[in-house]
Design a protein around this motif. Structure first.
Motif, PDB file in Angstrom:
ATOM      1  N   GLN A   1       0.824  -1.209   0.000  1.00  0.00           N
ATOM      2  CA  GLN A   1       0.000   0.000   0.000  1.00  0.00           C
ATOM      3  C   GLN A   1       0.860   1.261   0.000  1.00  0.00           C
ATOM      4  OE1 GLN A   1      -3.165   0.091  -0.610  1.00  0.00           O
ATOM      5  NE2 GLN A   1      -3.270  -2.144  -0.620  1.00  0.00           N
ATOM      6  N   ALA A   2       1.974   1.230   0.731  1.00  0.00           N
ATOM      7  CA  ALA A   2       2.814   2.435   0.836  1.00  0.00           C
ATOM      8  C   ALA A   2       3.335   2.848  -0.542  1.00  0.00           C
ATOM      9  CB  ALA A   2       3.974   2.185   1.791  1.00  0.00           C
ATOM     10  N   THR A   3       3.731   1.873  -1.349  1.00  0.00           N
ATOM     11  CA  THR A   3       4.241   2.183  -2.685  1.00  0.00           C
ATOM     12  C   THR A   3       3.177   2.923  -3.493  1.00  0.00           C
ATOM     13  OG1 THR A   3       5.521   0.147  -2.584  1.00  0.00           O
ATOM     14  CG2 THR A   3       5.248   1.104  -4.764  1.00  0.00           C
ATOM     15  N   ARG A   4       1.934   2.431  -3.418  1.00  0.00           N
ATOM     16  CA  ARG A   4       0.854   3.036  -4.209  1.00  0.00           C
ATOM     17  C   ARG A   4       0.439   4.392  -3.655  1.00  0.00           C
ATOM     18  NH1 ARG A   4      -3.436  -0.422  -5.931  1.00  0.00           N
ATOM     19  NH2 ARG A   4      -2.492  -1.932  -7.294  1.00  0.00           N
ATOM     20  N   LEU A   5       0.313   4.471  -2.327  1.00  0.00           N
ATOM     21  CA  LEU A   5      -0.144   5.736  -1.726  1.00  0.00           C
ATOM     22  C   LEU A   5       0.900   6.829  -1.934  1.00  0.00           C
ATOM     23  CD1 LEU A   5      -1.599   4.321   1.635  1.00  0.00           C
ATOM     24  CD2 LEU A   5      -2.892   5.165  -0.335  1.00  0.00           C
ATOM     25  N   ALA A   6       2.177   6.464  -1.786  1.00  0.00           N
ATOM     26  CA  ALA A   6       3.243   7.462  -1.934  1.00  0.00           C
ATOM     27  C   ALA A   6       3.234   8.017  -3.366  1.00  0.00           C
ATOM     28  CB  ALA A   6       4.595   6.835  -1.609  1.00  0.00           C
ATOM     29  N   LYS A   7       3.014   7.128  -4.336  1.00  0.00           N
ATOM     30  CA  LYS A   7       2.967   7.563  -5.735  1.00  0.00           C
ATOM     31  C   LYS A   7       1.771   8.500  -5.951  1.00  0.00           C
ATOM     32  CE  LYS A   7       3.271   5.528 -10.298  1.00  0.00           C
ATOM     33  NZ  LYS A   7       2.867   4.365 -11.059  1.00  0.00           N
ATOM     34  N   GLU A   8       0.639   8.073  -5.448  1.00  0.00           N
ATOM     35  CA  GLU A   8      -0.600   8.856  -5.605  1.00  0.00           C
ATOM     36  C   GLU A   8      -0.477  10.234  -4.956  1.00  0.00           C
ATOM     37  OE1 GLU A   8      -4.477   9.449  -6.809  1.00  0.00           O
ATOM     38  OE2 GLU A   8      -3.348   7.617  -7.236  1.00  0.00           O
TER      39      GLU A   8
ATOM     40  N   ILE B   1       9.050   5.840   2.952  1.00  0.00           N
ATOM     41  CA  ILE B   1      10.234   5.559   3.787  1.00  0.00           C
ATOM     42  C   ILE B   1       9.955   4.302   4.603  1.00  0.00           C
ATOM     43  CG2 ILE B   1      11.710   6.432   5.632  1.00  0.00           C
ATOM     44  CD1 ILE B   1      11.165   9.260   4.632  1.00  0.00           C
ATOM     45  N   SER B   2      10.636   3.210   4.244  1.00  0.00           N
ATOM     46  CA  SER B   2      10.454   1.936   4.940  1.00  0.00           C
ATOM     47  C   SER B   2      11.749   1.602   5.665  1.00  0.00           C
ATOM     48  CB  SER B   2      10.125   0.844   3.915  1.00  0.00           C
ATOM     49  OG  SER B   2      10.474  -0.428   4.428  1.00  0.00           O
ATOM     50  N   THR B   3      11.688   1.508   6.995  1.00  0.00           N
ATOM     51  CA  THR B   3      12.916   1.167   7.732  1.00  0.00           C
ATOM     52  C   THR B   3      13.351  -0.264   7.392  1.00  0.00           C
ATOM     53  OG1 THR B   3      11.413   0.899   9.629  1.00  0.00           O
ATOM     54  CG2 THR B   3      12.880   2.807   9.656  1.00  0.00           C
ATOM     55  N   GLY B   4      12.379  -1.162   7.144  1.00  0.00           N
ATOM     56  CA  GLY B   4      12.746  -2.528   6.747  1.00  0.00           C
ATOM     57  C   GLY B   4      13.530  -2.508   5.441  1.00  0.00           C
TER      58      GLY B   4
ATOM     59  N   LEU C   1       5.703   9.192   3.776  1.00  0.00           N
ATOM     60  CA  LEU C   1       4.867   8.087   4.239  1.00  0.00           C
ATOM     61  C   LEU C   1       5.784   7.098   4.938  1.00  0.00           C
ATOM     62  CD1 LEU C   1       2.209   6.546   4.227  1.00  0.00           C
ATOM     63  CD2 LEU C   1       2.687   5.830   1.936  1.00  0.00           C
ATOM     64  N   LEU C   2       5.616   6.956   6.245  1.00  0.00           N
ATOM     65  CA  LEU C   2       6.492   6.062   7.014  1.00  0.00           C
ATOM     66  C   LEU C   2       5.878   4.664   7.080  1.00  0.00           C
ATOM     67  CD1 LEU C   2       7.474   8.378  10.020  1.00  0.00           C
ATOM     68  CD2 LEU C   2       8.817   7.855   7.969  1.00  0.00           C
ATOM     69  N   ASP C   3       6.681   3.661   6.740  1.00  0.00           N
ATOM     70  CA  ASP C   3       6.229   2.258   6.727  1.00  0.00           C
ATOM     71  C   ASP C   3       7.171   1.460   7.628  1.00  0.00           C
ATOM     72  OD1 ASP C   3       6.070  -0.463   6.044  1.00  0.00           O
ATOM     73  OD2 ASP C   3       6.576  -0.150   3.933  1.00  0.00           O
ATOM     74  N   GLY C   4       6.660   1.012   8.781  1.00  0.00           N
ATOM     75  CA  GLY C   4       7.504   0.219   9.689  1.00  0.00           C
ATOM     76  C   GLY C   4       8.229   1.066  10.721  1.00  0.00           C
ATOM     77  N   PHE C   5       7.992   2.340  10.743  1.00  0.00           N
ATOM     78  CA  PHE C   5       8.555   3.254  11.735  1.00  0.00           C
ATOM     79  C   PHE C   5       7.498   4.287  12.066  1.00  0.00           C
ATOM     80  CE2 PHE C   5      10.658   7.060  13.230  1.00  0.00           C
ATOM     81  CZ  PHE C   5      11.588   6.566  14.133  1.00  0.00           C
ATOM     82  N   PRO C   6       7.236   4.617  13.315  1.00  0.00           N
ATOM     83  CA  PRO C   6       7.802   4.004  14.515  1.00  0.00           C
ATOM     84  C   PRO C   6       7.207   2.617  14.784  1.00  0.00           C
ATOM     85  CG  PRO C   6       6.195   5.686  15.112  1.00  0.00           C
ATOM     86  CD  PRO C   6       6.304   5.725  13.626  1.00  0.00           C
TER      87      PRO C   6
END
Ligand code: AP5
Length: 219
Positions: free
Chosen positions: A16-23, A29-32, A82-87
């Protein structure tokens, strides 16, 4: 916008983060993903992170917070992120608040992706990711690559993450419940949480997330 995505391992945060960030035109930003990039480049940070990740534990806060802060301070994140996996625990959430306060900015929303545990286990078991870029994510049944074992985006080799083994997934879920779930209450107290039912088609979950962000924006 400044958004945090929360949810158990395998909930679909990265997808979802990939799509939302593009939109939304903001960086994802994924810490993983940052840790996995360090592992593939064999940096000192990567070596340290790998031992924790392979065991299903969180990487220590000091290094994680420093890495996330450094990424959020890059020019492309000035207008939002868009933070993914943080915090991933309350200490990291407090550190993020301090950073945002110091720049006089605020989070706009926290999207909490809700998926039953039996579904996340299925999603993780079938997940395959690209060796060149771990944000290129596939699933053997739900979103298979056109050619088996080959990334549709860049032609890289697809593989199963080391931390996607059954034992490690069990540990990651335990860590999620004990350490990460408390941040949902932390952010509820700030009135930021939107719960997103994350079952169903990927497009449908994206639509629900965008609708929730519109509601948050209109407040
Ligand atoms: P991280 O990489 O963040 O992993 P995670 O949170 O466990 O989440 P996942 O990447 O497993 O799942 P996801 O929710 O992104 O799901 P995805 O979109 O891939 O962290 C890994 C490790 O790094 C941690 O355990 C920790 O050690 C360390 N770490 C990271 N951040 C840290 C921090 N802040 N502090 C300390 N340590 C940290 O989807 C899963 C699968 O399902 C895919 O195959 C996908 O194609 C499929 N799928 C997605 N959506 C759907 C759908 N709607 N229907 C059907 N299939 C779907």
């Amino acid at each position: 916008m400044r958004i945090v995505l929360v949810g158990p391992p395998g909930a679909g945060k990265g997808t979802q983060a990939t799509r939302l960030a593009k939109e939304l035109g903001i960086p994802h930003i994924s810490t993983g993903d940052l840790f996995r990039a360090n592992i593939s480049q064999q940096t000192e940070l990567g070596k340290l992170a790998k031992s924790y990740m392979d065991a299903g534990n969180l990487v220590p806060d000091e290094v994680t917070i420093a890495m996330a802060k450094d990424r959020m301070e890059q020019p492309d994140a000035e207008g939002g992120f868009l933070l993914d996996g943080f915090p991933r625990n309350v200490k990291q959430a407090e550190a993020l608040d301090e950073l945002l306060d110091s720049e006089d900015i605020k989070l706009d929303a926290v999207l909490d992706l809700e998926v039953p545990e039996e579904e996340v286990v299925k999603r993780i078991a079938g997940r395959r990711i690209c060796r060149n870029d771990s944000s290129h994510v596939f699933h053997v049944s739900y979103s298979p690559a056109k050619k088996q074992g080959v990334c549709d985006v860049c032609g890289g080799e697809l593989y199963q993450r080391d931390d996607d083994s059954e034992d490690t997934v069990r540990k990651r879920l335990e860590v999620y419940h004990s350490q990460t779930e408390p941040i949902i209450d932390y952010y509820k107290a700030q009135g930021l949480v939107q719960t997103i039912p994350a079952m169903g088609a990927v497009d449908e979950v994206t639509r629900r997330s965008l609708d929730a962000l519109k509601r948050e924006d209109g407040k």
